[in-house]
Design a protein around this motif. Structure first.
Motif, PDB file in Angstrom:
ATOM      1  N   SER B 328      37.690  24.945  27.038  1.00 47.26           N
ATOM      2  CA  SER B 328      36.758  25.293  25.966  1.00 47.26           C
ATOM      3  C   SER B 328      37.261  26.593  25.346  1.00 47.26           C
ATOM      4  O   SER B 328      38.059  27.300  25.956  1.00 47.26           O
ATOM      5  N   THR B 329      36.795  26.877  24.138  1.00 45.45           N
ATOM      6  CA  THR B 329      37.264  28.099  23.479  1.00 45.45           C
ATOM      7  C   THR B 329      36.240  28.541  22.449  1.00 45.45           C
ATOM      8  O   THR B 329      35.511  27.708  21.887  1.00 45.45           O
ATOM      9  N   ASP B 330      36.191  29.838  22.207  1.00 48.70           N
ATOM     10  CA  ASP B 330      35.352  30.338  21.115  1.00 48.70           C
ATOM     11  C   ASP B 330      36.216  30.713  19.907  1.00 48.70           C
ATOM     12  O   ASP B 330      35.753  31.368  18.981  1.00 48.70           O
ATOM     13  N   ASP B 331      37.473  30.296  19.937  1.00 49.04           N
ATOM     14  CA  ASP B 331      38.371  30.556  18.798  1.00 49.04           C
ATOM     15  C   ASP B 331      39.374  29.408  18.724  1.00 49.04           C
ATOM     16  O   ASP B 331      40.532  29.534  19.104  1.00 49.04           O
ATOM     17  N   TYR B 332      38.863  28.298  18.233  1.00 52.14           N
ATOM     18  CA  TYR B 332      39.663  27.058  18.230  1.00 52.14           C
ATOM     19  C   TYR B 332      40.938  27.232  17.408  1.00 52.14           C
ATOM     20  O   TYR B 332      42.033  26.857  17.840  1.00 52.14           O
ATOM     21  N   THR B 496      35.553  29.173  28.107  1.00 46.89           N
ATOM     22  CA  THR B 496      34.484  30.145  27.910  1.00 46.89           C
ATOM     23  C   THR B 496      33.517  30.109  29.096  1.00 46.89           C
ATOM     24  O   THR B 496      32.550  30.871  29.121  1.00 46.89           O
ATOM     25  N   ALA B 497      33.780  29.247  30.059  1.00 43.32           N
ATOM     26  CA  ALA B 497      32.871  29.089  31.201  1.00 43.32           C
ATOM     27  C   ALA B 497      33.367  29.932  32.372  1.00 43.32           C
ATOM     28  O   ALA B 497      34.501  29.768  32.827  1.00 43.32           O
ATOM     29  N   ALA B 498      32.486  30.815  32.852  1.00 41.20           N
ATOM     30  CA  ALA B 498      32.879  31.727  33.933  1.00 41.20           C
ATOM     31  C   ALA B 498      33.278  30.958  35.184  1.00 41.20           C
ATOM     32  O   ALA B 498      34.220  31.354  35.883  1.00 41.20           O
ATOM     33  N   ASP B 499      32.589  29.838  35.464  1.00 41.63           N
ATOM     34  CA  ASP B 499      32.912  29.106  36.699  1.00 41.63           C
ATOM     35  C   ASP B 499      34.281  28.436  36.612  1.00 41.63           C
ATOM     36  O   ASP B 499      35.029  28.403  37.591  1.00 41.63           O
ATOM     37  N   ALA B 513      50.616  32.185  41.077  1.00 39.36           N
ATOM     38  CA  ALA B 513      51.169  31.983  39.732  1.00 39.36           C
ATOM     39  C   ALA B 513      50.540  32.986  38.772  1.00 39.36           C
ATOM     40  O   ALA B 513      49.369  33.345  38.909  1.00 39.36           O
ATOM     41  N   GLN B 514      51.321  33.429  37.796  1.00 42.38           N
ATOM     42  CA  GLN B 514      50.852  34.419  36.820  1.00 42.38           C
ATOM     43  C   GLN B 514      50.032  33.705  35.740  1.00 42.38           C
ATOM     44  O   GLN B 514      50.485  32.727  35.149  1.00 42.38           O
ATOM     45  N   LEU B 515      48.850  34.245  35.476  1.00 42.40           N
ATOM     46  CA  LEU B 515      47.880  33.556  34.624  1.00 42.40           C
ATOM     47  C   LEU B 515      47.564  34.344  33.356  1.00 42.40           C
ATOM     48  O   LEU B 515      47.272  35.536  33.414  1.00 42.40           O
ATOM     49  N   SER B 516      47.603  33.648  32.210  1.00 42.85           N
ATOM     50  CA  SER B 516      47.162  34.220  30.936  1.00 42.85           C
ATOM     51  C   SER B 516      45.931  33.454  30.474  1.00 42.85           C
ATOM     52  O   SER B 516      45.968  32.232  30.350  1.00 42.85           O
ATOM     53  N   LEU B 517      44.861  34.192  30.192  1.00 41.07           N
ATOM     54  CA  LEU B 517      43.593  33.551  29.834  1.00 41.07           C
ATOM     55  C   LEU B 517      43.280  33.734  28.356  1.00 41.07           C
ATOM     56  O   LEU B 517      43.378  34.854  27.822  1.00 41.07           O
ATOM     57  N   ASN B 518      42.922  32.636  27.697  1.00 45.05           N
ATOM     58  CA  ASN B 518      42.369  32.682  26.336  1.00 45.05           C
ATOM     59  C   ASN B 518      43.230  33.460  25.350  1.00 45.05           C
ATOM     60  O   ASN B 518      42.733  34.309  24.609  1.00 45.05           O
TER      61      ASN B 518
END
Lengths: 566, 566
Positions: B328-332, B496-499, B513-518
């Motif tokens: 999910s995203t708040d900036d499609y 966008t979901a915390a869980d 693993a190295q993670l990039s979010l949003n």
């Protein structure tokens, strides 16, 4: 789960000690938080600690009983220990179903990881504090498994081992906190808005660590790997030597108790005792769950681990051929008494005991005049004889022969060359069943090929070779070749000549061996002090790791970054 | 030998930069001493640097000639490079007799060791300063060997690679100076005199280091190992990829020039160029003199090195399957354009390019309303199309296909599933011989076993898979399994979901693993910034090392202690 101890409480209690340790691994000055004098322990001394009588009683209470550990997967009991002093031990340990135990260790890790480096260090220091309080009890456990005399078992198996553990915790903490827990990253973009990211850095464990303990120094050689792995977030499976289970079983029990009280799963530390002849180290070492292995012992099995346990980071301390170059001295008596002590301590059963004494055949210059090769060897033999002349002192220094392999090697040594000092039996009035022997010194000609085969191999035990060499330069070449091919935990040299000192130093720098020069007082070649001396170098065949440096901890964890736009 | 530059001068010149680097690897804030804007270079900019025209001229002057290096053991010449842009290179490099070259490297080491960590760091920084001044020249060399477009070759092959080198030097310096050069140790002995020892600690090199370069990022992936080994006192033999020799040959020449001027043997850094099909990496890797290996490339050869080069510390960056979870995203729009850029940059020929895009089959929630799986994939295809719609921009982003293997994989990809975005050819007016292709996106059903075989393997190049999954939880399980089995250099997630965020984070912490979010703005999954971002984790199958941490430098040297009574 309600924690009896919060990690905040533990951190407050232990942070000053951790800070001091962090400081002293940088300065490498003298320091220890754990007293080495037996009288420091008891009601008058360290809070909650056992005095001599209480420690003896605690040890006696363990004998002839099952050693209960509440760990999962117990499928039977095993008793494999034989005291080198002849004392009946009869302690039975739980035998584990590894397929039950390993998943329990794995499951315990995420919460331990999430606790972070500081909380983990605090918990480790609490474990060490409780071990320290029971140093008298551990001393008997170490003595009756390793064959060390009581005072050595007390000091090397107690405070000195605890020092090495704390040192490992300090290195682990330092390495894990090298990256901050979080960072803000703002990159200018000229006239446009800067790029901004929030970053989190988490030290994550590698997996389950396996500690394979040794017979001679179960705690001193076992603690560094155990605590380095635990402090970096890993669970640790402790596989003791079947003849030296008790010191590590006590350690596991205390660790589990502290972990539980602090709100963590006790299964972060567990025991894998084996049955006689079961040889579980090999199968454990190849399990995919095992990602770190610490091992002290024979070169053959250490090499096997390095070759085969490819899924794990393997840290080994194996065997080497320790050498002393004897070129000249301005303190002949001091040199002789220092060497005599080094050869005698724990019957030469230390990985750091000198084996080859390289002496120019034309003799050496000393403050007592020129001494021929024969004189030096004879004087050293006399020094050992004098040191061990009194049976009580001999027993206090020598301890007992740890196993029949050492005894056979000692007996065979007299056939290897001319015996300069014969080994003799010493009676131990307290433990009539103890096998106590003084060291043998054998003369060898360094130039003879059949001698070479002898002195270029490790002969573990109270056997040393006085090797006649052509010159100091010849000695250094022999030293260099031996370290290169066989490795060395320690190198010593006696010389008053700057050029010879330089040659020896260069050989040690090139072959990566730790060097002690002109020891004539109360510091001995075979002893290293935590926080200051490196034990092994990790750069020659005797060991692939050193105690302790950043390389000993750096690969036990990894740093995972999570980044998000700010 | 008289040094044109003293190490004291170099230290004075570069110490402030080193100090800043040491500070920033702790804070991990943004920093770089090497400008990434081409206009920063030239007479008006960095002192002594080449501007665009001078860099182009310097590059052109190298073409069609022998690349002279005064290193020992040259026994012929070899030219193996083919520009992915079709430009004739025709540079011939010296071919070395390894049995002459390796002893020269070995002989150069003791003086380099004796110089100490600070002098070594200063010399490394001078080498980097001279490389930096020639960034425009390097840009062409990187472009015409890797196939990177000019701007990327300039930045990633220039200042960003120099940053990674400086970062490695900083870590190396920090690790070597963790122990002081000397220490005084005074142990109290109650009423007796204290024991006092003077101790010296010397960082000693492990031996000769071998750098095995790669085709796609000869400097960015090659510099860290090269400079980490050199800064820790080792000599370095540089074995470039036969298709990407020039950037590393320039590096070797500059390093040799600086070393000589600073009074050291230039043979501390040497080139081992090979003939077509000679495959010397295997035989070099097994030489006993080689004690460190740095490698970037295929998993097969990386695994081979780890298995076989047992005498060396082996640092590998291999291949992984990089995954993005799209929940999910708040900036499609931002998400689509960010992903489109990531997929397109350098035609997906980065070890960090996302391959698997995991999208729930019921679709995702966005700020632009619910989007079905098909809509997300179609919108992403449109975003890529738009990004690359203009040929000039397409060429500037895509660069050229580096070799026929990538081209074949790209062509075969259309058979792997339903094509959501077809690859097309782009003409390059400057280099008509260049093979330029836009990326392909293939739809796969994550639940189908035959799809699984496809998306669970690495498909290096401009190929990505839009994998339909049952749910976010399913996506995380797939992510976890892929990283565990195949490794990943990068993981991304949009949610966008915390869980869901917590699930992805936990999977990345557990599988390392190295993670990039949003990521929706100007920071891309496939880019990491030196001093701040870790490149790889060293904890999953994609790489056994990370750029850069203390584990990357800690075993490249050992500390030898010499102790003497005070």
């Amino acid at each position: 789960m309600t924690a009896a101890l919060t990690t905040a409480q533990l951190t407050e209690k232990h942070l000053p000690t951790l800070d001091q340790a962090l400081d002293v691994i940088r300065t490498r000055a003298y320091w220890s938080p754990y007293p080495e004098h037996p009288k420091a322990y008891g009601p008058e001394g360290i809070a909650g600690s056992l005095d001599a009588a209480a420690g003896q009683a605690a040890f006696d209470a363990l004998r002839g009983k099952r050693f209960e550990l509440d760990q999962p997967g117990t499928d039977g009991w095993t008793a494999t220990e034989v005291s080198p002093f002849g004392l009946e031990l009869g302690v039975e340990y739980p035998h584990a179903d590894i397929d039950v135990l390993l998943p329990a260790l794995r499951a315990a890790m995420p919460a331990w990881r999430d606790a972070g480096p500081q909380a983990r260090a605090a918990v480790c220091l609490e474990i060490l504090a409780r071990i320290n309080a029971r140093t008298h009890e551990f001393a008997h456990a170490v003595m009756h498994t390793s064959g060390q005399a009581f005072m050595m078992a007390f000091q090397a198996g107690g405070p000195h081992a605890q020092d090495r553990a704390l040192e490992a915790v300090a290195y682990a903490y330092e390495a894990q906190t090298a990256a901050p827990a979080s960072a803000q990253w703002v990159k200018p973009q000229g006239k446009r808005d800067p790029l901004e990211m929030n970053k989190q850095f988490t030290a994550v464990p590698r997996g389950i660590a396996l500690l394979i303990g040794c017979n001679t120094f179960p705690t001193w050689n076992g603690f560094p790997g155990l605590f380095a792995s635990l402090a970096t977030g890993n669970a640790v499976l402790v596989k003791p030597h079947p003849r030296a289970v008790l010191p590590l079983a006590l350690t596991v029990r205390i660790a589990r108790e502290v972990l539980r009280e602090a709100g963590f799963s006790p299964d972060l530390v567990a025991l894998a005792a084996e049955r006689d002849g079961e040889g579980i180290a090999k199968s454990l070492a190849l399990r995919p769950e095992i990602r770190i292995i610490d091992y002290t012992g024979s070169t053959a099995f250490g090499d096997w681990l390095e070759e085969n346990a490819r899924q794990a980071q393997v840290f080994t301390e194996k065997a080497g051929v320790n050498t002393v170059v004897i070129h000249s001295t301005d303190d002949y008596k001091g040199m002789l008494s220092n060497l005599a002590f080094s050869l005698s301590l724990y019957s030469g059963q230390m990985c750091t005991t000198p084996q080859n004494l390289l002496i120019p055949r034309e003799g050496i210059a000393t403050d007592a005049g020129h001494k021929t090769y024969d004189e030096v060897v004879a004087d050293l033999a006399t020094a050992v004889d004098k040191l061990l002349g009194d049976d009580a002192r001999a027993n206090a220094l020598l301890g007992a022969i740890v196993n029949d392999g050492v005894k056979s090697r000692l007996e065979a040594a007299a056939q290897l060359g001319e015996v300069a000092l014969a080994s003799r039996s010493v009676a131990n009035p307290d433990f009539p069943g103890a096998t106590v022997r003084t060291p043998v010194i054998v003369k060898l000609d360094g130039a003879k090929p059949d001698s070479e085969a002898v002195y270029r191999s490790e002969c573990f035990g109270p056997v040393s070779f006085a090797v006649a060499v052509d010159s100091a330069a010849d000695a250094v070449e022999l030293l260099r070749g031996t370290v290169h091919d066989k490795g060395a935990m320690t190198v010593g040299a006696y010389t008053t000549a700057a050029d010879v000192e330089r040659l020896v130093e260069e050989a040690c720098l090139e072959e990566c061996a730790q060097l002690s020069l002109n020891l004539t007082g109360g510091v001995y070649l075979n002893q290293t002090a935590a926080f200051s001396d490196f034990h092994g170098s990790g750069g020659n065949p005797a060991a692939n790791a050193a105690l302790c440096d950043s390389a000993f901890v750096a690969t036990r964890f990894r740093t995972v970054e999570v980044r998000r736009p700010a």
